[in-house]
Motif scaffolding. Structure first.
Motif, short mmCIF file in Angstrom:
data_model
loop_
_atom_site.label_atom_id
_atom_site.label_comp_id
_atom_site.label_asym_id
_atom_site.label_seq_id
_atom_site.Cartn_x
_atom_site.Cartn_y
_atom_site.Cartn_z
N TYR A 222 0.85 -1.20 0.00
CA TYR A 222 0.00 0.00 0.00
C TYR A 222 0.88 1.25 0.00
O TYR A 222 0.67 2.18 -0.79
CB TYR A 222 -0.89 -0.03 1.24
N GLN A 223 1.91 1.19 0.83
CA GLN A 223 2.78 2.35 0.95
C GLN A 223 3.50 2.61 -0.37
O GLN A 223 3.56 3.74 -0.85
CB GLN A 223 3.76 2.11 2.10
N GLN A 224 3.98 1.53 -1.01
CA GLN A 224 4.71 1.70 -2.28
C GLN A 224 3.78 2.17 -3.39
O GLN A 224 4.13 3.02 -4.19
CB GLN A 224 5.36 0.38 -2.69
N VAL A 225 2.58 1.59 -3.44
CA VAL A 225 1.64 1.96 -4.50
C VAL A 225 1.32 3.45 -4.40
O VAL A 225 1.28 4.17 -5.41
CB VAL A 225 0.34 1.12 -4.42
N LEU A 226 1.15 3.94 -3.18
CA LEU A 226 0.80 5.35 -3.01
C LEU A 226 1.97 6.27 -3.34
O LEU A 226 1.80 7.27 -4.04
CB LEU A 226 0.34 5.62 -1.57
N THR A 227 3.16 5.91 -2.86
CA THR A 227 4.29 6.81 -3.10
C THR A 227 4.79 6.69 -4.54
O THR A 227 4.95 7.70 -5.22
CB THR A 227 5.44 6.51 -2.13
N LYS A 228 4.96 5.46 -5.03
CA LYS A 228 5.46 5.30 -6.41
C LYS A 228 4.40 5.67 -7.43
O LYS A 228 4.70 6.06 -8.54
CB LYS A 228 5.96 3.88 -6.61
N GLY A 229 3.12 5.56 -7.05
CA GLY A 229 2.03 5.96 -7.94
C GLY A 229 1.79 7.46 -7.89
O GLY A 229 0.85 7.96 -8.51
N ASP A 230 2.63 8.17 -7.13
CA ASP A 230 2.61 9.64 -7.12
C ASP A 230 1.33 10.22 -6.49
O ASP A 230 0.94 11.35 -6.79
CB ASP A 230 2.76 10.17 -8.55
N MET A 231 0.69 9.44 -5.64
CA MET A 231 -0.53 9.91 -4.99
C MET A 231 -0.21 10.78 -3.79
O MET A 231 -0.93 11.74 -3.50
CB MET A 231 -1.34 8.72 -4.50
N LEU A 232 0.86 10.43 -3.08
CA LEU A 232 1.02 10.97 -1.74
C LEU A 232 2.48 10.88 -1.35
O LEU A 232 3.22 10.08 -1.87
CB LEU A 232 0.13 10.16 -0.82
N ASP A 233 2.89 11.75 -0.44
CA ASP A 233 4.22 11.61 0.13
C ASP A 233 4.10 11.70 1.64
O ASP A 233 3.16 12.30 2.16
CB ASP A 233 5.18 12.69 -0.40
N TYR A 234 5.04 11.06 2.31
CA TYR A 234 5.05 11.12 3.77
C TYR A 234 5.55 12.49 4.20
O TYR A 234 6.24 13.18 3.46
CB TYR A 234 5.93 10.00 4.32
#
Lengths: 714, 714
Positions: A222-234
Motif C-alpha cells: 500500500y505504501q509503495q503503490v501510493l508513493t510510487k504511484g505519485d498519490m502521496l508523500d510522507y
C-alpha cells in the motif's frame, strides 16, 4: 526508558547520531520517515530489523524468546532462525508476549530492548552480514519515532554488555556457521540446511516498480503503490501526509460530483472557523467525550501564551450550532442546510495510515436543521445514497448500506447510517462514510427552537426543537479505492475519477527514424489528443523524448491510467491506435475513424468491469452463518459475517472479545491478528429467514432482532 | 490592572457579572461580540458608552479631559457635553492623550478608567438617562475584550469613590439641568441650549436597513452591511468570522474563474498539511522573522503535551520546499507548479477586521519552481494579470499593478509584485494580492537543485539552484469589493460574482386577488425563472407568501442583488417585467419576448458601470504632486499620491513619520488619524516627466529613480 538507555550507552561510550521522526511500524515506513528528515539526500546507511519469535512449546514450558537482529535486506527465513537456536518451530511473538518480556511494543523493539534484566528469557540470532557491514546502521532506541545511527561494533558491544546468549548466523551461505557462546542450536546448526527463503520480494522487480507482493506484505504494498504511484508523500509531522496532484485531482472529481448533488437538493456551502473555544466545544457532553482525547489545542501565538487554550475542530457540530440557534428564528428559516469543504484534526495516537487514519484530513461536513423528523430522516437517507454513489458510480467500489448499532453510533446523535466497504486482501471491513440523524439532542443543548407553525392564531404558541442531521465524507474514500483496485503493477484508477483517463505513447521510433517522420508521428498524436480532449476525455500525450516506451508504460501503469494508446509508424499506416487496458492488460487495435466513441465506450466498460470484479469478491466473502462456531473460522478466512443478532451492546462487546485471534502467524497485517470483530452495520437489505421471537442471536441465544454484519475492520 | 480593579470593586462590594469575548472598538462590534457569548438570547441589557474629549485650549494651559459616560443610545452631541462643563469647544482626545492621562487605550476606556490618581485631570459628564435605567449595564473593565454587567448605582458608587468632578446631564431635554458638585459649567449650562445633534444615525431607517451613514461611521457601516447583508457573522474566537453562503458563493465564483486560469497554464492543485514542525518552519531566517510573532502553536493533544510544539502554517513556503528538494531531481521535473486552496493562520494582535485582517483566512497559494529567472519572471507577471482580472473583470474593482519597494517586499523573496486598490470613503490604499518572485533564496536554503542541462556530455555538470515564485489571493478581495460598491441601502454585488444575479418579486397581489389568479402569476414567474436559468443566469424567484413586496425589495437590496424583476397582473397583461437596477435604482420595463438577451445585456451593463464608477473615483483621487508640501494635505484630502522617489528605505521610514496626522478630529476611521503614509507600489505604468539624474525625490532631495504611489493604507 529512553534516558535510562542514554546513560547505558554513555557508560559503554557509544555515541549514536539521533534523529526524531514520525512513528513507523515496518521498514518501508521507517525509510519513508527517515527520507523526510535526513538532511543530506546522499546519506549512506542501512536499517537493522529486529524480529521477535516465540518457539512453539507446550503451555507448561516457557521457552526463551528468539530475537533476530539482522540487516534490513538480509533474507532471514524463520526456519533458518529456528535451526540456529535449535527449536523445531517458532512464530512471530504476539504484542502481549513481546511487551511482557521486553517491555516495549513490537514496533519499538530493537537490540536495545535486551537488558541484563530480561537477558535470561531471550536468545539473540545475529546476522553475520550485519557484523560485516562497514557503514552506519539505523536502530530504534526502543521507540519507533527515533533512529540512532551507529556502527555494528557498537551494537555488538551493547549486546555483549547485556550478557545474553548470541548466535551469529550467516544467512547467505547454504550451510551456515554459528559462533559465539556454545548453544544447543550450534551443533545442530552446523548440519542444518537453510530452506529456500519464503520470499516477499518480487524477483527482478524494476526499482521503479512495486517490489513487494500485495498478498504477502499488504502495508508495504500500500505504501509503495501510493508513493510510487505519485498519490502521496510522507510528511515530517507524524500522521500527516501530502496529497500530490495525482490524488488531489481524484478528490476534485469527487467534490464536483457530490457538490452538484447536494446543491441540487438545496444545500449551500459556507465556511466556519477552524478554531473553537473550550467552552463551546464542551457544550454537548456525550459528543465531546467521543472526541476529547483527540483534540489538538493551540495555547501559544508567537511568544504569547493565550489566555485560554483554543481547540482545532475535530468536527463542527459545536462550532456551528450556537449560530443555528441565533439564525433560526422561525419555521420559515427551515430547513437550514449548510455544508463546508474543509479539513479537521483528530490527533489519534493509534497507528496512522495514509487516507484511512490521518491526524488532519480533508472532508465535507453537512449540517442541517429541519422542522420535522420526517424531513430530517428523508435527508439522511438521501445523502447516504449520494455517498453510495461516490463509491459505486465514481470509484467502482461496492458498499453495503445500513444502520450502525448503538455501540457504533455517532456520539450525541440519534442514529447513524453508513456505507460499509470491504478490503479482500486483509478481509477487513471499512466504514466508508456516515450520515447521522442527530435528532433533537443538539437542538436542546444549543436551544435551537421555532414556534409551532401549526398552532392556531391567538393560542399559546408551542416551542419546537428542530431536528438535525450531520453527514461527512472524507479523503478516506481514495484509500479504499486504492486498496481494492490496485494490483502488482501499481494503482488501477476507475476512468470516472482518473486525472488522465487516457495516455498516448509514441512507439516504434528508432535511431533510424528520421526527424521529419518522428515529427509527423508526434503531430498525429497531438491531433488524436486534441480530438479526445474535444470529446471531453481527459487525455495525456506523453511525448517525453528522454524516456523509452517501456519506461513510459511502467510509469503510467504505476499511476493506474485506465487506458493506454500506443501509436507508431505501423499504426499510422493502418489508421489505428493500439489500446491497452490497465485493469485487464487486454490489448486491441482501435480504428482512428470513430476513435472518440470507441474510447468513450471502452472507458465505460473498464469502469463497469472494475465494479463487477470488486462486487463479486465482496459478495463471495460475505458469509451467512448458522451457528456461533462458524464465526471465528469465517473471520480467519478473511470473511465478513451476516448473523442474527440481539442488537445488545453487552453482547457486541462479548463478540469482540470472543473473536480475538490468538494465532499470530499471519504476517500480512500487523494489526489484524489480535483484533476482535466489530459490528459493521445492520444492512437495510436484510437476508430472509429471520423470524422475530423465534430466531435467536447466535452469540448469546437471546431473541434476534435483525441480521447484522460483523467483521474485523479498519 | 484588572485584578487591581477587582479588589477596588470588592472593597465597594460591587460584584459584576463578568463575560469574556473578542476585543471590540465600537458599539456595533461590542454588541456583535456579546451576541456570540451571551448564553440566553433574551438577556436584557444596555451598554455604557464612554467617550473622552479634549477641550481646545492654548498649549500652555492643560485643561482637564472630559469623560462622557452615557447610555449607548442616548444622543450626546459634543457641543452639549462642552456646554455642560463650560468649555467652548472640544474634540475626541487622541490615542496618546487618552492613554497618557487614563493609562488605557481608547477602545478599553470605561468609567473604571477614572481613579483617585487621575481624578484631578478629568471631568465626568454623566448621562441622566443612565442613572434612570433600571436594568443591567454593560461596561468594559478597562479591557474591550471583557464586559462587566452591573447596576447604575454601582457605576455611580464607583465614580463617587474616585472623588472626581461629575456633571449630571439630561441630554433629552432642550434646556438640561446639571447637578452634582458646583462647576463652572453648571451656571452656564443652565441657560445653555443644545444645538441639533450632529447625527450619525439615519432618521427612521428601518431596523432591518443600514442605520449608520457610510460617510460618517464607516466601520459601523461596514459591519452592518456585512451582517445585515448576510455575508458574515461574528464568531466567539476573536479575529475569526463565519463566511455565510452569500459571501462563500462569491468566493466559489472567484475560485472557479482563477482555478481555470492557472490550470490553463499548467498549474496543478494539491494539499499539504496545515502543521509544520518548528525545525522546518524556521529554516529560512528572514522569512520566518516576518511571520514568527503571528504563528499559532499547538502544544497539546487531548490531555497529552506534545514533545515539541507544532506550528499552524502562516503560509506554506517552508512546508512545501523540503519536498520540492526531494521531488525535483532533474531539469525534466521543471517547471514544478503547485497550488493549494486552503486556510492559513496569522495570529495578529492588531485590530481584526472582517475579510481584511482575520486570524484565519481562506486563500490560494501557488508555489512554483523554474529552471531560469526568465521563466519565473514571466509567470510572476502572468499571475499578477490574473489577480488584476479577479478585481477588474469579476469584482469591478480597479487596481494599480506595480512592484513593492524593498521595505514592503515579501520576507525572504527577491521582489514582490502587487495589485493595489483604493477605498474612497477612507482615502486609504489597500493591497489587493501579491505575486512574489523568490529568486534562488529558498532553493539555496532548501537545496533545490538540478544539473545544468546545457553542460556538455562528459564535462563536469554544474548544479543550478531553481528559481521560485509564490503567489496568493485571499478572501480579502470580498471585503474590498464591499467597501467600494456598497451604499446606504447595503451591499451592491457585481453580476459576475453575485449568488443571485436576478431576483423576481411578485407584485400587485392584494386581498382581492383570487387564489387562482395568484397561482397563475406564480406560474408565470416560475416560467420566467426557468427561462433565465436555462440561459445560464443565476436567478431567484422570491415567492415567500408571508412577506410584502416592500420587505422583499429591502431584503434583496441589503443583499445587493444586481437586478430585481417585478411582475404583477399589469405586467402580465403587457407581457413585460419591470426591471430595477440595484446600482443606480433605475427602473425600466423589459418585454418578455427577448427577456433573456435583455437581461444578459443589462447585467453586463451593470457590471461595466460599476467598474467605470469605481475607476473614475480612483483616478480622481490619485494626485501627482510637485513638492513635498503638497504631500500631507493631499493625504488629508483622502488622496493617494504619486511622486518621484529615491526608493531608499530610510527615506520611506522618514516619509511615514513626517506624514503622521496630529489633527484627530475625524471620527470616520479610528485607525487612520495617527497613521503615516506607506509606499503602496512602484506602478508599472509610470507617469511621464521623470528625468533620471535630474528629477529629485520630493522627500529627501536625492535623485529620484521612479514615481512611487504613496498613501495611508490598510
Amino acid at each position: 526508558m529512553a534516558s535510562d538507555l542514554q546513560s547505558k550507552l554513555e557508560a559503554l561510550s557509544i555515541n549514536p547520531t539521533v534523529l526524531s521522526h514520525g512513528p513507523c511500524k515496518n521498514l518501508a515506513e521507517w525509510h519513508a520517515q527517515l527520507d523526510s528528515v535526513i538532511p543530506q539526500p546522499d546519506f549512506e546507511y542501512k536499517l537493522v530489523k529486529t524480529m521477535v519469535f516465540k518457539p512453539k512449546a507446550p503451555k507448561s514450558e516457557t521457552a526463551p524468546l528468539i530475537v533476530l537482529v539482522a540487516l534490513e535486506d538480509s533474507q532471514t527465513p524463520s526456519s533458518t532462525v529456528c535451526k540456529a537456536v535449535g527449536v523445531k518451530e517458532a512464530r512471530l511473538a504476539s504484542e502481549d508476549v513481546v511487551s511482557g518480556v521486553l517491555s516495549v511494543s513490537t514496533a519499538d523493539v530493537s537490540p536495545f530492548s535486551i537488558t541484563k534484566e530480561n537477558a535470561s528469557s531471550v536468545k539473540v540470532v545475529l546476522d553475520k552480514a550485519l557484523l560485516d557491514y562497514p557503514g552506519k546502521l539505523g536502530v530504534h532506541p526502543n521507540d519507533s519515532a527515533k533512529t540512532f545511527f551507529l556502527a555494528q561494533k557498537d551494537i555488538q558491544r551493547y549486546l555483549l554488555g547485556a550478557e545474553t546468549e548470541i548466535d551469529e548466523v550467516d544467512f547467505t551461505s547454504e550451510v551456515y556457521q554459528t559462533s559465539g557462546p556454545s548453544t544447543v542450536g550450534k551443533s545442530e546448526a552446523k548440519k542444518a540446511v537453510a530452506p529456500p527463503p519464503q520470499n516477499e520480494k518480487i524477483e527482478g522487480a524494476a526499482l521503479i516498480g512495486i517490489t513487494v507482493k500485495k498478498e504477502l506484505d499488504f502495508p508495504g504494498w500500500y505504501q509503495q503503490v501510493l508513493t510510487k504511484g505519485d498519490m502521496l508523500d510522507y510528511y515530517d509531522v507524524s500522521g500527516c501526509y501530502i496529497l500530490k496532484p495525482w490524488s488531489y485531482t481524484i478528490w476534485e472529481q469527487i467534490q464536483k460530483w457530490f457538490d452538484a448533488k447536494i446543491k441540487g437538493i438545496g444545500v449551500e456551502n459556507c465556511y466556519f472557523p477552524m478554531f473553537v473555544s473550550s467552552k463551546v466545544l464542551e457544550r454537548e457532553k456525550d459528543h465531546i467525550e467521543g472526541f476529547a482525547p483527540e483534540v489538538a489545542w493551540v495555547t501559544k501565538a508567537g511568544s504569547t501564551d493565550l489566555e485560554e487554550p483554543i481547540a482545532i475542530r475535530p468536527t463542527s457540530e459545536t462550532v456551528m450550532y450556537p449560530y443555528y440557534a441565533k439564525w433560526i428564528r422561525s419555521h420559515r428559516d427551515l430547513p437550514l442546510r449548510l455544508n463546508q469543504w474543509n479539513s479537521v484534526v483528530r490527533w489519534e495516537f493509534k497507528h496512522p495510515q495514509p487516507f484511512l487514519r490521518t491526524r488532519e484530513f480533508l472532508w465535507q461536513e453537512g449540517h442541517t436543521a429541519h422542522l420535522t423528523f420526517k424531513d430530517a430522516n428523508e435527508e439522511v437517507l438521501q445523502i447516504l445514497d449520494f455517498y453510495a454513489g461516490v463509491y459505486e458510480d465514481l470509484l467502482a467500489v461496492p458498499v453495503i448500506k445500513g444502520k450502525k448499532t448503538d455501540k457504533e453510533r455517532f456520539a450525541g446523535g440519534l442514529f447513524t447510517t453508513t456505507c460499509e466497504g470491504y478490503i479482500p486482501t486483509t478481509g477487513r471491513g471499512i466504514q466508508g462514510a456516515t450520515s447521522h440523524c442527530l435528532g433533537q439532542n443538539f437542538s436542546k443543548m444549543f436551544g435551537i427552537t421555532v414556534e409551532d407553525p401549526s398552532s392556531k392564531e391567538g393560542e399559546e404558541k408551542e416551542k419546537l426543537f428542530v431536528w438535525q442531521n450531520s453527514w461527512g465524507l472524507s479523503t478516506r474514500v481514495i484509500g479504499v479505492m486504492v486498496m481494492i483496485h490496485g494490483d502488482q503493477k501499481g494503482l488501477v484508477l476507475p476512468p470516472r475519477v482518473a486525472g488522465h483517463q487516457v495516455v498516448i505513447v509514441p512507439c516504434g521510433i528508432t535511431t533510424k527514424t528520421s526527424e521529419s517522420n518522428r515529427d509527423l508521428l508526434y503531430d498525429d498524436i497531438k491531433q488524436i489528443a486534441a480530438r479526445l480532449t474535444e470529446a471531453g476525455i481527459r487525455v495525456k500525450a506523453d511525448l517525453r523524448d528522454s524516456y523509452s516506451p517501456g519506461y513510459k508504460f511502467n510509469d503510467w501503469e504505476l499511476k493506474g491510467v485506465p487506458l493506454r494508446l500506443e501509436y507508431g509508424p505501423q499504426d499510422a499506416k493502418k489508421r489505428q491506435v493500439l489500446g491497452a487496458r490497465r485493469d485487464t492488460g487486454a490489448k486491441a487495435a482501435i480504428p482512428l475513424d470513430n476513435l472518440t466513441d470507441s474510447v468513450h465506450e471502452l472507458l465505460e466498460t473498464i469502469q463497469g468491469d472494475l465494479y463487477k470484479k470488486a462486487k463479486e469478491s465482496f459478495d463471495a466473502n460475505i458469509e451467512i452463518i448458522k451457528k456461533w462456531e462458524e464465526f471465528v473460522p469465517a473471520l480467519n478466512q478473511k470473511k465478513v459475517i451476516l448473523m442474527p443478532f440481539c442488537l445488545e451492546e453487552s453482547c457486541e462487546d462479548d463478540i469482540k472479545e470472543r473473536s480475538k485471534r490468538t494465532d499470530t502467524s499471519e504476517a500480512e497485517d500487523a494489526k489484524a491478528p489480535s483484533m476482535g470483530a466489530k459490528s459493521l452495520c445492520r444492512p437495510f437489505n436484510q437476508p430472509s429467514g429471520l423470524v422475530l421471537g423465534e430466531t435467536k442471536c447466535l452469540a448469546c441465544g437471546k431473541d434476534a432482532k435483525e441480521y447484522c454484519l460483523f467483521g474485523r475492520s479498519y
